[in-house]
Design a protein around this motif. Structure first.
Motif, PDB file in Angstrom:
ATOM      1  N   GLY A 100       0.833  -1.193   0.000  1.00  0.00           N
ATOM      2  CA  GLY A 100       0.000   0.000   0.000  1.00  0.00           C
ATOM      3  C   GLY A 100       0.868   1.243   0.000  1.00  0.00           C
ATOM      4  O   GLY A 100       1.952   1.263   0.584  1.00  0.00           O
ATOM      5  N   LYS A 101       0.386   2.291  -0.683  1.00  0.00           N
ATOM      6  CA  LYS A 101       1.119   3.549  -0.786  1.00  0.00           C
ATOM      7  C   LYS A 101       0.165   4.712  -0.547  1.00  0.00           C
ATOM      8  O   LYS A 101      -1.042   4.574  -0.719  1.00  0.00           O
ATOM      9  N   ALA A 102       0.752   5.841  -0.195  1.00  0.00           N
ATOM     10  CA  ALA A 102       0.013   7.102  -0.130  1.00  0.00           C
ATOM     11  C   ALA A 102       0.679   8.046  -1.117  1.00  0.00           C
ATOM     12  O   ALA A 102       1.907   8.135  -1.174  1.00  0.00           O
ATOM     13  N   ARG A 103      -0.126   8.742  -1.913  1.00  0.00           N
ATOM     14  CA  ARG A 103       0.399   9.674  -2.922  1.00  0.00           C
ATOM     15  C   ARG A 103      -0.029  11.089  -2.575  1.00  0.00           C
ATOM     16  O   ARG A 103      -1.207  11.352  -2.352  1.00  0.00           O
ATOM     17  N   LEU A 104       0.954  11.995  -2.538  1.00  0.00           N
ATOM     18  CA  LEU A 104       0.689  13.425  -2.380  1.00  0.00           C
ATOM     19  C   LEU A 104       0.860  14.076  -3.736  1.00  0.00           C
ATOM     20  O   LEU A 104       1.886  13.897  -4.396  1.00  0.00           O
ATOM     21  N   ILE A 105      -0.146  14.859  -4.143  1.00  0.00           N
ATOM     22  CA  ILE A 105      -0.191  15.446  -5.483  1.00  0.00           C
ATOM     23  C   ILE A 105      -0.309  16.963  -5.356  1.00  0.00           C
ATOM     24  O   ILE A 105      -1.101  17.460  -4.555  1.00  0.00           O
ATOM     25  N   ALA A 106       0.450  17.679  -6.166  1.00  0.00           N
ATOM     26  CA  ALA A 106       0.248  19.124  -6.268  1.00  0.00           C
ATOM     27  C   ALA A 106      -0.960  19.327  -7.183  1.00  0.00           C
ATOM     28  O   ALA A 106      -0.913  18.955  -8.353  1.00  0.00           O
ATOM     29  N   PRO A 107      -2.071  19.861  -6.678  1.00  0.00           N
ATOM     30  CA  PRO A 107      -3.301  19.956  -7.477  1.00  0.00           C
ATOM     31  C   PRO A 107      -3.219  21.054  -8.540  1.00  0.00           C
ATOM     32  O   PRO A 107      -3.864  22.089  -8.453  1.00  0.00           O
ATOM     33  N   ILE A 108      -2.417  20.797  -9.552  1.00  0.00           N
ATOM     34  CA  ILE A 108      -2.217  21.732 -10.653  1.00  0.00           C
ATOM     35  C   ILE A 108      -2.921  21.166 -11.884  1.00  0.00           C
ATOM     36  O   ILE A 108      -2.765  19.980 -12.188  1.00  0.00           O
ATOM     37  N   PRO A 109      -3.687  21.972 -12.620  1.00  0.00           N
ATOM     38  CA  PRO A 109      -4.363  21.452 -13.810  1.00  0.00           C
ATOM     39  C   PRO A 109      -3.370  20.969 -14.874  1.00  0.00           C
ATOM     40  O   PRO A 109      -2.321  21.565 -15.069  1.00  0.00           O
ATOM     41  N   TYR A 114       3.798  14.561  -8.418  1.00  0.00           N
ATOM     42  CA  TYR A 114       3.427  13.781  -7.236  1.00  0.00           C
ATOM     43  C   TYR A 114       4.656  13.091  -6.646  1.00  0.00           C
ATOM     44  O   TYR A 114       5.690  12.931  -7.286  1.00  0.00           O
ATOM     45  N   VAL A 115       4.491  12.663  -5.400  1.00  0.00           N
ATOM     46  CA  VAL A 115       5.458  11.821  -4.709  1.00  0.00           C
ATOM     47  C   VAL A 115       4.642  10.830  -3.884  1.00  0.00           C
ATOM     48  O   VAL A 115       3.568  11.166  -3.385  1.00  0.00           O
ATOM     49  N   GLU A 116       5.139   9.599  -3.769  1.00  0.00           N
ATOM     50  CA  GLU A 116       4.423   8.607  -2.972  1.00  0.00           C
ATOM     51  C   GLU A 116       5.396   7.723  -2.215  1.00  0.00           C
ATOM     52  O   GLU A 116       6.537   7.537  -2.636  1.00  0.00           O
ATOM     53  N   ILE A 117       4.911   7.187  -1.091  1.00  0.00           N
ATOM     54  CA  ILE A 117       5.701   6.293  -0.249  1.00  0.00           C
ATOM     55  C   ILE A 117       4.744   5.312   0.416  1.00  0.00           C
ATOM     56  O   ILE A 117       3.554   5.604   0.554  1.00  0.00           O
ATOM     57  N   GLY A 118       5.265   4.152   0.816  1.00  0.00           N
ATOM     58  CA  GLY A 118       4.421   3.156   1.447  1.00  0.00           C
ATOM     59  C   GLY A 118       5.231   2.029   2.039  1.00  0.00           C
ATOM     60  O   GLY A 118       6.397   2.197   2.392  1.00  0.00           O
ATOM     61  N   ILE A 119       4.604   0.866   2.107  1.00  0.00           N
ATOM     62  CA  ILE A 119       5.262  -0.346   2.597  1.00  0.00           C
ATOM     63  C   ILE A 119       4.648  -1.532   1.878  1.00  0.00           C
ATOM     64  O   ILE A 119       3.470  -1.505   1.511  1.00  0.00           O
ATOM     65  N   GLY A 120       5.469  -2.560   1.645  1.00  0.00           N
ATOM     66  CA  GLY A 120       4.959  -3.714   0.924  1.00  0.00           C
ATOM     67  C   GLY A 120       5.864  -4.919   1.053  1.00  0.00           C
ATOM     68  O   GLY A 120       6.818  -4.930   1.829  1.00  0.00           O
ATOM     69  N   ALA A 121       5.565  -5.926   0.258  1.00  0.00           N
ATOM     70  CA  ALA A 121       6.320  -7.172   0.259  1.00  0.00           C
ATOM     71  C   ALA A 121       6.583  -7.612  -1.172  1.00  0.00           C
ATOM     72  O   ALA A 121       5.742  -7.431  -2.050  1.00  0.00           O
ATOM     73  N   SER A 122       7.761  -8.167  -1.387  1.00  0.00           N
ATOM     74  CA  SER A 122       8.134  -8.761  -2.666  1.00  0.00           C
ATOM     75  C   SER A 122       8.156 -10.275  -2.468  1.00  0.00           C
ATOM     76  O   SER A 122       8.782 -10.758  -1.533  1.00  0.00           O
ATOM     77  N   GLU A 151       1.136  13.470 -13.098  1.00  0.00           N
ATOM     78  CA  GLU A 151      -0.168  13.081 -13.611  1.00  0.00           C
ATOM     79  C   GLU A 151      -0.509  14.102 -14.689  1.00  0.00           C
ATOM     80  O   GLU A 151      -0.438  15.305 -14.451  1.00  0.00           O
ATOM     81  N   LEU A 152      -0.882  13.609 -15.870  1.00  0.00           N
ATOM     82  CA  LEU A 152      -1.115  14.480 -17.024  1.00  0.00           C
ATOM     83  C   LEU A 152      -2.571  14.436 -17.471  1.00  0.00           C
ATOM     84  O   LEU A 152      -3.262  13.434 -17.283  1.00  0.00           O
ATOM     85  N   GLY A 153      -3.023  15.496 -18.117  1.00  0.00           N
ATOM     86  CA  GLY A 153      -4.367  15.544 -18.695  1.00  0.00           C
ATOM     87  C   GLY A 153      -5.333  16.343 -17.848  1.00  0.00           C
ATOM     88  O   GLY A 153      -5.060  16.694 -16.699  1.00  0.00           O
ATOM     89  N   ARG A 154      -6.481  16.637 -18.446  1.00  0.00           N
ATOM     90  CA  ARG A 154      -7.495  17.437 -17.763  1.00  0.00           C
ATOM     91  C   ARG A 154      -7.961  16.780 -16.467  1.00  0.00           C
ATOM     92  O   ARG A 154      -8.126  17.425 -15.448  1.00  0.00           O
TER      93      ARG A 154
END
Length: 190
Positions: A100-109, A114-122, A151-154
């Protein structure tokens, strides 16, 4: 550790976790060029391969998302380093990625970084062979995902970025340059 990760995944995926704070839901599918590299090596090593991942996106606001994910990475050594010189050093990975990850996004049109971080298993087979390390392991190892991109697009429906999965137990990181597409899911009526 495994119990906590499984509990987190169940909570994030379950319908009960979709309370009123979830504004939108989507599926994000990514494909790209995968690579692995050892933490420590005498030569500059980056073994190439294939990366595939899908995420269940829970948008809490225009600037934050929670993302349980499942993916796959496959890399192999070609016997050469980054400078195309022969080498015996390698970092190979054939694994399924869960977490699971959390993503922080700059809300720009149109172009939102964005940047994201989390924890998981391989889960899979790992080999790290360098002048400093000789690890060959099969099974489950934890990883720490970190990613950044745009993230791109409208509607921010296209994702271009770099994803990294730091795997300390096998002293290597897996990464990818990937392109993704978000498919919005129909909202339930309450």
């Amino acid at each position: 550790m495994k119990k906590h990760l499984i509990l987190l995944l169940i909570i994030l995926i379950s319908n009960q976790a979709e309370a009123q704070f979830v504004k939108k839901r989507a599926i994000n599918a990514q494909i790209g060029y995968g690579m692995t590299s050892p933490y420590y090596s005498a030569d500059d090593i980056a073994n190439g391969g294939f990366f595939l991942q899908t995420e269940y996106v829970l948008s809490l606001a225009s600037w934050i998302e929670l993302k349980p994910y499942a993916g796959f990475i496959l890399t192999n050594s070609n016997g050469k380093d980054i400078n195309d010189d022969p080498t015996d050093e390698r970092a190979e990975c054939k694994a399924m990625l869960l977490g699971g990850k959390a993503r922080l996004i700059a809300p720009i049109p149109y172009v939102a970084p964005y940047v994201e971080i989390g924890i998981g298993a391989s889960i899979g087979r790992f080999e790290t062979f360098t002048a400093f390390t000789d690890i060959e392991k099969s099974g489950i190892v934890h990883h720490i995902p970190f990613a950044f991109g745009f993230e791109l697009g409208r509607d921010h429906g296209v994702d271009i970025g770099f994803s990294y999965y730091f795997q300390p137990a096998v002293e290597q990181f897996a990464g990818a340059f990937a392109i993704g597409v978000s498919i919005p899911l129909k909202q339930r009526k309450e």
